[in-house]
Design a protein around this motif. Sequence first.
Motif, PDB file in Angstrom:
ATOM      1  N   THR A 103       0.861  -1.094  -0.155  1.00 53.25           N
ATOM      2  CA  THR A 103       0.083  -0.049   0.012  1.00 53.25           C
ATOM      3  C   THR A 103       0.962   1.198   0.109  1.00 53.25           C
ATOM      4  O   THR A 103       1.963   1.372   0.788  1.00 53.25           O
ATOM      5  N   ILE A 104       0.542   2.063  -0.890  1.00 52.05           N
ATOM      6  CA  ILE A 104       1.430   3.328  -0.926  1.00 52.05           C
ATOM      7  C   ILE A 104       0.446   4.297   0.047  1.00 52.05           C
ATOM      8  O   ILE A 104      -0.634   4.496  -0.121  1.00 52.05           O
ATOM      9  N   TRP A 105       1.232   4.826   0.873  1.00 53.13           N
ATOM     10  CA  TRP A 105       0.504   5.766   2.053  1.00 53.13           C
ATOM     11  C   TRP A 105       1.217   7.071   2.074  1.00 53.13           C
ATOM     12  O   TRP A 105       2.280   7.320   2.288  1.00 53.13           O
ATOM     13  N   THR A 106       0.475   8.230   1.392  1.00 55.50           N
ATOM     14  CA  THR A 106       0.982   9.501   1.410  1.00 55.50           C
ATOM     15  C   THR A 106       0.645  10.097   2.714  1.00 55.50           C
ATOM     16  O   THR A 106      -0.525  10.221   2.810  1.00 55.50           O
ATOM     17  N   GLN A 107       1.400  10.809   3.389  1.00 56.91           N
ATOM     18  CA  GLN A 107       1.174  11.582   4.722  1.00 56.91           C
ATOM     19  C   GLN A 107       0.451  12.891   4.335  1.00 56.91           C
ATOM     20  O   GLN A 107       0.425  13.233   3.126  1.00 56.91           O
ATOM     21  N   ILE A 108       0.022  13.487   5.227  1.00 57.36           N
ATOM     22  CA  ILE A 108      -0.503  14.629   5.063  1.00 57.36           C
ATOM     23  C   ILE A 108      -0.020  15.833   3.948  1.00 57.36           C
ATOM     24  O   ILE A 108       1.228  15.813   4.763  1.00 57.36           O
ATOM     25  N   GLY A 109      -0.334  16.210   3.130  1.00 56.50           N
ATOM     26  CA  GLY A 109       0.244  17.125   2.503  1.00 56.50           C
ATOM     27  C   GLY A 109       1.288  16.634   1.267  1.00 56.50           C
ATOM     28  O   GLY A 109       2.053  17.276   0.670  1.00 56.50           O
ATOM     29  N   VAL A 110       1.347  15.225   1.027  1.00 55.86           N
ATOM     30  CA  VAL A 110       2.176  14.765   0.307  1.00 55.86           C
ATOM     31  C   VAL A 110       1.464  14.024  -0.696  1.00 55.86           C
ATOM     32  O   VAL A 110       2.276  13.842  -1.750  1.00 55.86           O
ATOM     33  N   HIS A 111       0.628  14.117  -1.182  1.00 54.94           N
ATOM     34  CA  HIS A 111      -0.470  13.395  -1.950  1.00 54.94           C
ATOM     35  C   HIS A 111      -0.400  14.238  -3.279  1.00 54.94           C
ATOM     36  O   HIS A 111      -0.194  15.405  -3.320  1.00 54.94           O
ATOM     37  N   SER A 112      -0.148  13.275  -4.634  1.00 55.35           N
ATOM     38  CA  SER A 112      -0.032  13.876  -5.721  1.00 55.35           C
ATOM     39  C   SER A 112      -1.063  13.120  -6.745  1.00 55.35           C
ATOM     40  O   SER A 112      -1.236  11.800  -6.518  1.00 55.35           O
ATOM     41  N   ALA A 113      -1.787  13.851  -7.543  1.00 57.98           N
ATOM     42  CA  ALA A 113      -2.853  12.950  -8.459  1.00 57.98           C
ATOM     43  C   ALA A 113      -2.075  12.057  -9.442  1.00 57.98           C
ATOM     44  O   ALA A 113      -2.453  11.038  -9.549  1.00 57.98           O
ATOM     45  N   GLU A 114      -0.788  12.588  -9.779  1.00 57.73           N
ATOM     46  CA  GLU A 114       0.014  11.696 -10.755  1.00 57.73           C
ATOM     47  C   GLU A 114       0.487  10.439  -9.900  1.00 57.73           C
ATOM     48  O   GLU A 114       0.309   9.394 -10.620  1.00 57.73           O
ATOM     49  N   ALA A 115       0.913  10.492  -8.617  1.00 60.35           N
ATOM     50  CA  ALA A 115       1.535   9.300  -7.881  1.00 60.35           C
ATOM     51  C   ALA A 115       0.159   8.425  -7.537  1.00 60.35           C
ATOM     52  O   ALA A 115       0.302   7.229  -7.882  1.00 60.35           O
ATOM     53  N   GLU A 116      -1.114   8.926  -7.250  1.00 60.32           N
ATOM     54  CA  GLU A 116      -2.353   7.983  -7.379  1.00 60.32           C
ATOM     55  C   GLU A 116      -2.454   7.327  -8.738  1.00 60.32           C
ATOM     56  O   GLU A 116      -2.740   6.167  -8.523  1.00 60.32           O
ATOM     57  N   GLN A 117      -2.413   8.063  -9.738  1.00 63.31           N
ATOM     58  CA  GLN A 117      -2.581   7.363 -11.235  1.00 63.31           C
ATOM     59  C   GLN A 117      -1.583   6.325 -11.297  1.00 63.31           C
ATOM     60  O   GLN A 117      -2.139   5.169 -11.669  1.00 63.31           O
ATOM     61  N   LEU A 118      -0.372   6.683 -10.990  1.00 61.55           N
ATOM     62  CA  LEU A 118       0.571   5.501 -11.282  1.00 61.55           C
ATOM     63  C   LEU A 118       0.443   4.331 -10.343  1.00 61.55           C
ATOM     64  O   LEU A 118       0.743   3.344 -10.981  1.00 61.55           O
ATOM     65  N   ALA A 119      -0.248   4.463  -9.089  1.00 62.84           N
ATOM     66  CA  ALA A 119      -0.367   3.264  -8.149  1.00 62.84           C
ATOM     67  C   ALA A 119      -1.251   2.695  -8.769  1.00 62.84           C
ATOM     68  O   ALA A 119      -1.499   1.374  -8.750  1.00 62.84           O
ATOM     69  N   GLN A 120      -2.530   3.227  -9.302  1.00 65.31           N
ATOM     70  CA  GLN A 120      -3.655   2.595  -9.732  1.00 65.31           C
ATOM     71  C   GLN A 120      -3.387   1.715 -10.888  1.00 65.31           C
ATOM     72  O   GLN A 120      -3.738   0.485 -11.134  1.00 65.31           O
TER      73      GLN A 120
END
Length: 140
Positions: A103-120
């Motif tokens: 599981t990729i866990w992004t801490q508060i303030g670390v999220h990026s839409a690109e990262a989420e898309q790549l994980a998906q």
Amino acid sequence: MLSSPDVSAVLRSARTIAVVGCSPRGFQTSHRIARYIQDAGFAMIPVNPNHDEILGETAYPTLDAVPDDVQIDVVDVFRRPEFTADVVRDAARRSERTGDRPTIWTQIGVHSAEAEQLAQEAGLPYVADRCLMVDHAALR
């Protein structure tokens, strides 16, 4: 599109957590949370290219450098949002080699839409903008 994973299930099943951007400095949030992870009984793998050891554990320069026989259940990300996608790319490469699906866990303030898309695209569960320590403490 993958749905967001059940945070409590992720934390209950996890054994090993890689902390990307783990700091050796005690006043840094990543250091305090890494220590909490250790104290809570998880195996903690620090990932920081500038240090060989943090909190008594061998530190690795990247996720790719962690030995393939070490299963990583959660990748806790403490990098600025513009670097989060690169962390996911590393996790995806490692996942292809090892078969692990952390599981990729992004801490508060670390999220990026690109990262989420790549994980998906890589089939890796993704938790956005949450503090692992706060969520784990709430389970206790």
